[in-house]
Every structure is written in structure tokens, then in C-alpha cells.
Design a protein around this motif. Structure first.
Motif, PDB file in Angstrom:
ATOM      1  N   LEU A 323       0.854  -1.180   0.000  1.00  0.00           N
ATOM      2  CA  LEU A 323       0.000   0.000   0.000  1.00  0.00           C
ATOM      3  C   LEU A 323       0.893   1.233   0.000  1.00  0.00           C
ATOM      4  O   LEU A 323       1.645   1.455   0.950  1.00  0.00           O
ATOM      5  CB  LEU A 323      -0.923   0.000   1.216  1.00  0.00           C
ATOM      6  CG  LEU A 323      -1.899   1.175   1.340  1.00  0.00           C
ATOM      7  CD1 LEU A 323      -2.915   1.136   0.204  1.00  0.00           C
ATOM      8  CD2 LEU A 323      -2.617   1.143   2.678  1.00  0.00           C
ATOM      9  N   VAL A 325       1.282   5.417  -0.256  1.00  0.00           N
ATOM     10  CA  VAL A 325       0.553   6.662  -0.031  1.00  0.00           C
ATOM     11  C   VAL A 325       1.432   7.820  -0.483  1.00  0.00           C
ATOM     12  O   VAL A 325       2.558   7.988  -0.008  1.00  0.00           O
ATOM     13  CB  VAL A 325       0.157   6.826   1.453  1.00  0.00           C
ATOM     14  CG1 VAL A 325      -0.679   8.095   1.626  1.00  0.00           C
ATOM     15  CG2 VAL A 325      -0.628   5.616   1.947  1.00  0.00           C
ATOM     16  N   ILE A 378     -11.021  -1.770  -0.664  1.00  0.00           N
ATOM     17  CA  ILE A 378     -10.120  -0.657  -0.365  1.00  0.00           C
ATOM     18  C   ILE A 378     -10.883   0.652  -0.187  1.00  0.00           C
ATOM     19  O   ILE A 378     -10.554   1.465   0.686  1.00  0.00           O
ATOM     20  CB  ILE A 378      -9.024  -0.521  -1.459  1.00  0.00           C
ATOM     21  CG1 ILE A 378      -7.938   0.446  -1.014  1.00  0.00           C
ATOM     22  CG2 ILE A 378      -9.622  -0.107  -2.781  1.00  0.00           C
ATOM     23  CD1 ILE A 378      -7.054  -0.067   0.071  1.00  0.00           C
ATOM     24  N   ASN A 379     -11.941   0.854  -0.965  1.00  0.00           N
ATOM     25  CA  ASN A 379     -12.692   2.102  -0.845  1.00  0.00           C
ATOM     26  C   ASN A 379     -13.617   2.087   0.361  1.00  0.00           C
ATOM     27  O   ASN A 379     -13.588   2.996   1.194  1.00  0.00           O
ATOM     28  CB  ASN A 379     -13.503   2.358  -2.120  1.00  0.00           C
ATOM     29  CG  ASN A 379     -14.198   3.708  -2.096  1.00  0.00           C
ATOM     30  OD1 ASN A 379     -13.555   4.736  -2.022  1.00  0.00           O
ATOM     31  ND2 ASN A 379     -15.514   3.691  -2.139  1.00  0.00           N
ATOM     32  N   ILE A 383     -10.726   3.829   2.597  1.00  0.00           N
ATOM     33  CA  ILE A 383     -10.822   5.238   2.204  1.00  0.00           C
ATOM     34  C   ILE A 383     -11.940   5.954   2.959  1.00  0.00           C
ATOM     35  O   ILE A 383     -11.734   7.037   3.538  1.00  0.00           O
ATOM     36  CB  ILE A 383     -11.055   5.360   0.686  1.00  0.00           C
ATOM     37  CG1 ILE A 383      -9.890   4.733  -0.083  1.00  0.00           C
ATOM     38  CG2 ILE A 383     -11.227   6.825   0.292  1.00  0.00           C
ATOM     39  CD1 ILE A 383      -8.575   5.409   0.105  1.00  0.00           C
ATOM     40  N   PHE A 395      -8.131  11.401   1.399  1.00  0.00           N
ATOM     41  CA  PHE A 395      -7.546  10.206   0.780  1.00  0.00           C
ATOM     42  C   PHE A 395      -8.346   9.832  -0.462  1.00  0.00           C
ATOM     43  O   PHE A 395      -9.580   9.893  -0.472  1.00  0.00           O
ATOM     44  CB  PHE A 395      -7.553   9.022   1.751  1.00  0.00           C
ATOM     45  CG  PHE A 395      -6.537   9.112   2.856  1.00  0.00           C
ATOM     46  CD1 PHE A 395      -5.236   8.680   2.666  1.00  0.00           C
ATOM     47  CD2 PHE A 395      -6.891   9.634   4.097  1.00  0.00           C
ATOM     48  CE1 PHE A 395      -4.300   8.755   3.684  1.00  0.00           C
ATOM     49  CE2 PHE A 395      -5.967   9.726   5.122  1.00  0.00           C
ATOM     50  CZ  PHE A 395      -4.660   9.285   4.916  1.00  0.00           C
ATOM     51  N   SER A 396      -7.649   9.415  -1.503  1.00  0.00           N
ATOM     52  CA  SER A 396      -8.300   8.925  -2.721  1.00  0.00           C
ATOM     53  C   SER A 396      -7.407   7.872  -3.357  1.00  0.00           C
ATOM     54  O   SER A 396      -6.195   7.821  -3.100  1.00  0.00           O
ATOM     55  CB  SER A 396      -8.573  10.065  -3.704  1.00  0.00           C
ATOM     56  OG  SER A 396      -7.352  10.690  -4.079  1.00  0.00           O
ATOM     57  N   VAL A 397      -8.007   7.024  -4.186  1.00  0.00           N
ATOM     58  CA  VAL A 397      -7.250   5.970  -4.869  1.00  0.00           C
ATOM     59  C   VAL A 397      -6.605   6.553  -6.117  1.00  0.00           C
ATOM     60  O   VAL A 397      -7.267   7.205  -6.925  1.00  0.00           O
ATOM     61  CB  VAL A 397      -8.163   4.787  -5.246  1.00  0.00           C
ATOM     62  CG1 VAL A 397      -7.380   3.737  -6.030  1.00  0.00           C
ATOM     63  CG2 VAL A 397      -8.769   4.160  -4.002  1.00  0.00           C
ATOM     64  N   ASP A 398      -5.310   6.291  -6.267  1.00  0.00           N
ATOM     65  CA  ASP A 398      -4.594   6.747  -7.459  1.00  0.00           C
ATOM     66  C   ASP A 398      -4.509   5.625  -8.479  1.00  0.00           C
ATOM     67  O   ASP A 398      -4.953   5.757  -9.608  1.00  0.00           O
ATOM     68  CB  ASP A 398      -3.199   7.240  -7.077  1.00  0.00           C
ATOM     69  CG  ASP A 398      -2.423   7.760  -8.276  1.00  0.00           C
ATOM     70  OD1 ASP A 398      -2.955   8.660  -8.951  1.00  0.00           O
ATOM     71  OD2 ASP A 398      -1.313   7.267  -8.538  1.00  0.00           O
ATOM     72  N   THR A 406      -2.085   2.342  -4.718  1.00  0.00           N
ATOM     73  CA  THR A 406      -1.507   3.651  -4.423  1.00  0.00           C
ATOM     74  C   THR A 406      -2.623   4.636  -4.075  1.00  0.00           C
ATOM     75  O   THR A 406      -3.575   4.790  -4.850  1.00  0.00           O
ATOM     76  CB  THR A 406      -0.694   4.189  -5.615  1.00  0.00           C
ATOM     77  OG1 THR A 406       0.299   3.225  -5.975  1.00  0.00           O
ATOM     78  CG2 THR A 406      -0.012   5.492  -5.249  1.00  0.00           C
ATOM     79  N   LEU A 407      -2.495   5.248  -2.908  1.00  0.00           N
ATOM     80  CA  LEU A 407      -3.436   6.262  -2.466  1.00  0.00           C
ATOM     81  C   LEU A 407      -2.763   7.628  -2.530  1.00  0.00           C
ATOM     82  O   LEU A 407      -1.535   7.733  -2.454  1.00  0.00           O
ATOM     83  CB  LEU A 407      -3.904   5.996  -1.033  1.00  0.00           C
ATOM     84  CG  LEU A 407      -4.452   4.611  -0.699  1.00  0.00           C
ATOM     85  CD1 LEU A 407      -4.909   4.571   0.757  1.00  0.00           C
ATOM     86  CD2 LEU A 407      -5.597   4.235  -1.615  1.00  0.00           C
TER      87      LEU A 407
END
Length: 481
Positions: A323, A325, A378-379, A383, A395-398, A406-407
Motif C-alpha cells: 500500500l 501513499v 479498499i474504498n 478510504i 484520501f483517494s485511490v490513485d 496507491t493512495l
């Protein structure tokens, strides 16, 4: 005989004394759970402002330790139960499973010293080894008694079969045997599993991809990605030796089919692992026709597999992910985020691996489930709770790759303000906690007010229930449900 019995009595008495002297408990025969275990890191919480603890500080530590161990078991429960199901049925699962820490925790590996946080809670971290088989058995027992299925559906796996035949006349060429395959399919279907055709799946993928390329349809491409291969492939190979036999009485010549060997293997297509393989060399068996021989081979291959065989290989208690960030302003913030993630239900363990001044922080996460469920979870389970803690979309998912997520962290606040928010606001784990869980750990009005900021629905439910009586009465009612 009497002398032997007396000898056993003395031996048991001596063993009991040794256990007592060593500070151990003498365990009498009882239910034996499967010995497979899982190591879990969890966080326990307690509300130091509760009236009960004002009279007995020792009770605070006892409840804190009890909650930490209960959370460890809850994470093990998450291997078998969806997060939403656990929250919806928390009271029942807590009563039947989570409260059984003495029977389900094999040992406590590490336990932190309690500390009073700026969020108003007393915290304790614990790393424990939990009997995974014991948790599963407790859930199954509860499920039977309640007539409700809580076990996560690992079942209904897709299984493809192929039985290939070869003899001297065919040379190196192998042919599929429908007779043997159909008998094998019949056995698999009897288990309630799905028989999957790899050939048809591949043909559909090819056809749909060609259609997508011609019409440039994005939706078709997405549909193709959802055409799954079989979870397991059973592959059998049979080698024949065809011999001609002359009957001495009539002079008639007959062909006899002898199986010189047959092999079988089963591949887990999710991992590529060959989970079973075996070779057989039949003795003194012959058949008048190849079809009859293959019919028996199909039955023999089927007998190599049981209903539980596939399920035991589908259930993967955990999966390691990286994970990442982007955007954490300091190493200290990275450590505080690790503490938050330890409290989140799907994460069995979290390790901070790397931090760079360029803002990339890397964690190794042991997740309760497999790759597909990680992408889905994950969301909802990471998140959303973290953003609820901060009250904004920080926070957001990249990117979501195979084993790397990757967040991105974005906030206008400086490092000091962020540290204050991490420490002063309730743990993110309470953002999706059930009302019963919150009632256990937030026993004071001021503490409930803080939790309400990140989980208003659960606190509103508790408040609504409290209108018919005191908060203590609600807690007592939940505990005694």
C-alpha cells in the motif's frame, strides 16, 4: 489393575502440580479446533470517563485488554464473513464468537502499554495468534443454530476438466475422452460446484474482443475482462496398450485394452500452483473396449477429489499487498497512519516499510481475503473510514495494480495541524463500527459526541434507543441480547 490405576492417578496429580507451579492451567479434554492459526494485530479501546471505571481503575485495564483481544478475533472473523454482514449481525456474532477469546486465541505475542489518547480513549495494541479453524467452526455452529448463513461465499468454484487418452496407434497424439470427462463432471456437479469450459470461455473472449475492436465499444471490453477462467483445472492423462488375444477354444482373436498408467493433477488457476498430482499403474485389469476403460478411469479420477478439497484451497486467509501513499508530509504522519490502519477490520497487520522526503510512503499490508476482495474493499473499508475521521476527502485511490495499491493524501493543513487531527479525533475504525461496538467503548456523553462526528448513524441509533431508558440500560440490553 488397581495398582496401574493408582499409578495414573499419581501421575495426573503430579502433572497437575507441575502445571500449577509453572503458572499454567491444566487443560482437560474438550473440543479440539483445527490447528491452523493466523497472526493478527489489533487495537483495543476503552472510555476512561465511564462511571464504572471511576470506582475501579483495574476494571478499565481488564476491559481494554478484553476489547483488544475481541478485535483480534473480529479480524479473524473477517476472513470468513463480509464486513457488512459482521456489522449488521455484530451483537449475535459478538455473543457467540468474539467473546470467546480464551478458546480462540492461542497466545498473545505482544501487548503494548495502555495510553490515554487526545481523542479521549485509552488505547492498547495487541498482536495475537488466533485459531482460524476455531473461528470457522464457531461461525458454522452459530450459522446452524440461527439458520442464517454468515460464512463468506468462497464456494461455488469454477472447475474445468480434461481427460486425454493416448496409445501406441495414436503415437504422440492425444484425444479427449467425453465419457471420462462427463463422469468427472457429474461428480463435481454433485458437490454443487460449477463445471467450466475453458474452450468456450476462450472462444467467447476472442469473439468479443474482435467485436470490440471493430466497433470500438468500451463496454464490450469491460465485459470481456469479466469472463473468468476456471478456478481449478483437473487434467487426467491415460496411456493404453492394445493387445490382441487369441481364444484357444475357438481361435477367435479379440482386442484387450490395458491401461499402462494414468496420471491426474489439479491446478489452482488463481495462483498457478499444482495443488494435487498422482500417478497410478493399474494391475491385472483389462477392458474389451477403450470406452469401457475410460469410463472406469473417469470414476477413479473423480474419487481422488472430495467436496472439501476445493474449498480448502479456495480459502486464503490473507494476502500480502503493498500500500503506497503519496503526499504524507512527514515520517511521523506515516507512523500515525499506520496506527489508524491497524485498527481497520480488513487489515490483519500493517508494517511501515519506507518513507521518502519526496512524499511516497510504503506499507506492507496483510489483508483478510484475496486479490479481488482487496480491490473491492479498499474504498469501503479504508478510504471512507479515513476520510470520515478527517471530515473531508483527504484520501483517494490513485492506482490499483495486481498487488500494489496507491493512495493520494491531499490536505491544506500543516504538519502540526494534521498531527493534532490524527491524535484528537476518534479512531477511523469506529467510522464503520456497529452501534453495539460503539456502546461497548464509548460510555460517556462527551465521548459519544466525538464518535458522532465520524459515525453519526450509529450514534443516532444508540440515542434513539436511549430515549426509552438510560444509556447504561441500552448497553446492558445489548450485552444481554
Amino acid at each position: 489393575m488397581r495398582k496401574r490405576a493408582d499409578g495414573w492417578s499419581r501421575r495426573l496429580l503430579l502433572q497437575g502440580m507441575i502445571y500449577l507451579l509453572c503458572g499454567l492451567s491444566l487443560v482437560l479434554p474438550g473440543p479440539v479446533f483445527a490447528q491452523e492459526t493466523i497472526v493478527v494485530t489489533a487495537e483495543g479501546l476503552a472510555d476512561p470517563n465511564a462511571d464504572t471505571y471511576a470506582r475501579d481503575k483495574g476494571l478499565l485495564i481488564d476491559d481494554l485488554r478484553r476489547d483488544a483481544r475481541r478485535q483480534a478475533i473480529e479480524k479473524a472473523v473477517g476472513v470468513f464473513v463480509e464486513g457488512s454482514t459482521l456489522v449488521e449481525n455484530y451483537v449475535l456474532i459478538n455473543d457467540r464468537v468474539l467473546s470467546e477469546s480464551k478458546g480462540l486465541i492461542k497466545r498473545v505475542i505482544k501487548e503494548s502499554k495502555p495510553w490515554l489518547g487526545e481523542d479521549g480513549f485509552v488505547h492498547m495494541l495487541v498482536k495475537a495468534e488466533v485459531y482460524l479453524g476455531g473461528v470457522e467452526e464457531a461461525l458454522k455452529t452459530m450459522s446452524r443454530q440461527s439458520r442464517i448463513s454468515y460464512i463468506r461465499e468462497y464456494g461455488n468454484p469454477r472447475i474445468s476438466v480434461a481427460v486425454l487418452a493416448q496409445d501406441a496407434d495414436r503415437g504422440s497424439r492425444q484425444t479427449r475422452s467425453d465419457i471420462a470427462e462427463n463422469l468427472l463432471k457429474e461428480r463435481i456437479s454433485a458437490f454443487g460446484y460449477r463445471v467450466w469450459s475453458e474452450d468456450v470461455t476462450q472462444a467467447l473472449k476472442t469473439e468479443m474482443m474482435e467485436s470490440s475492436a471493430l466497433s470500438n465499444q468500451t463496454q464490450t471490453t469491460v465485459s470481456v475482462s469479466h469472463l473468468k477462467a476456471a478456478d481449478f483445472s483437473i487434467i487426467g492423462r491415460v496411456r493404453f496398450d492394445v493387445r490382441e488375444v487369441r481364444l484357444s477354444s475357438s481361435g477367435i482373436r479379440l482386442k484387450k485394452h490395458l491401461i499402462t498408467s494414468w496420471t491426474v493433477k489439479c491446478v489452482n488457476n488463481n495462483t498457478g500452483e499444482e495443488i494435487y498430482f498422482n500417478n497410478k499403474i493399474p494391475r491385472h485389469n483389462s477392458w474389451p473396449t477403450e470406452d469401457q476403460a475410460l469410463e472406469d478411469v473417469g470414476r477413479m479420477i473423480g474419487q481422488e477429489f472430495s467436496k472439501d478439497f476445493f474449498e480448502s484451497h479456495l480459502v486464503q486467509p490473507s494476502h500480502l499487498f503493498e500500500l503506497r501513499v503519496i503526499g504524507l508530509p512527514s515520517y511521523d504522519i506515516g507512523v500515525l497512519l499506520k496506527k489508524e490502519m491497524i485498527g481497520l477490520r480488513p487489515f490483519l497487520d500493517v508494517s511501515l516499510r519506507n518513507y521518502s522526503t519526496h512524499g511516497l510512503t510504503s506499507y506492507e499490508v496483510n489483508f483478510a481475503g484475496g486479490q479481488d476482495s482487496f480491490a473491492q474493499t479498499i474504498n469501503s473499508a479504508v478510504i471512507i473510514p479515513l476520510n470520515a475521521k478527517f471530515g473531508s476527502e483527504v484520501f483517494s485511490v490513485d492506482t490499483l495494480a495486481r498487488d500494489v495499491v496507491t493512495l493520494v493524501f491531499q490536505s491544506d493543513k500543516n504538519e502540526q495541524e494534521l498531527v493534532s487531527e490524527f491524535n484528537s479525533k476518534p479512531p477511523a475504525a469506529l467510522a464503520d463500527a456497529s452501534p453495539a461496538r460503539i456502546a461497548h467503548v464509548a460510555r460517556n456523553e462527551a465521548t459519544l459526541k466525538k464518535v458522532e462526528m465520524i459515525n453519526p448513524d450509529a450514534v443516532a441509533f444508540l440515542t434513539e434507543q436511549r430515549d426509552g431508558g438510560s444509556n447504561a440500560a441500552v448497553i446492558n440490553e445489548i450485552n444481554n441480547f
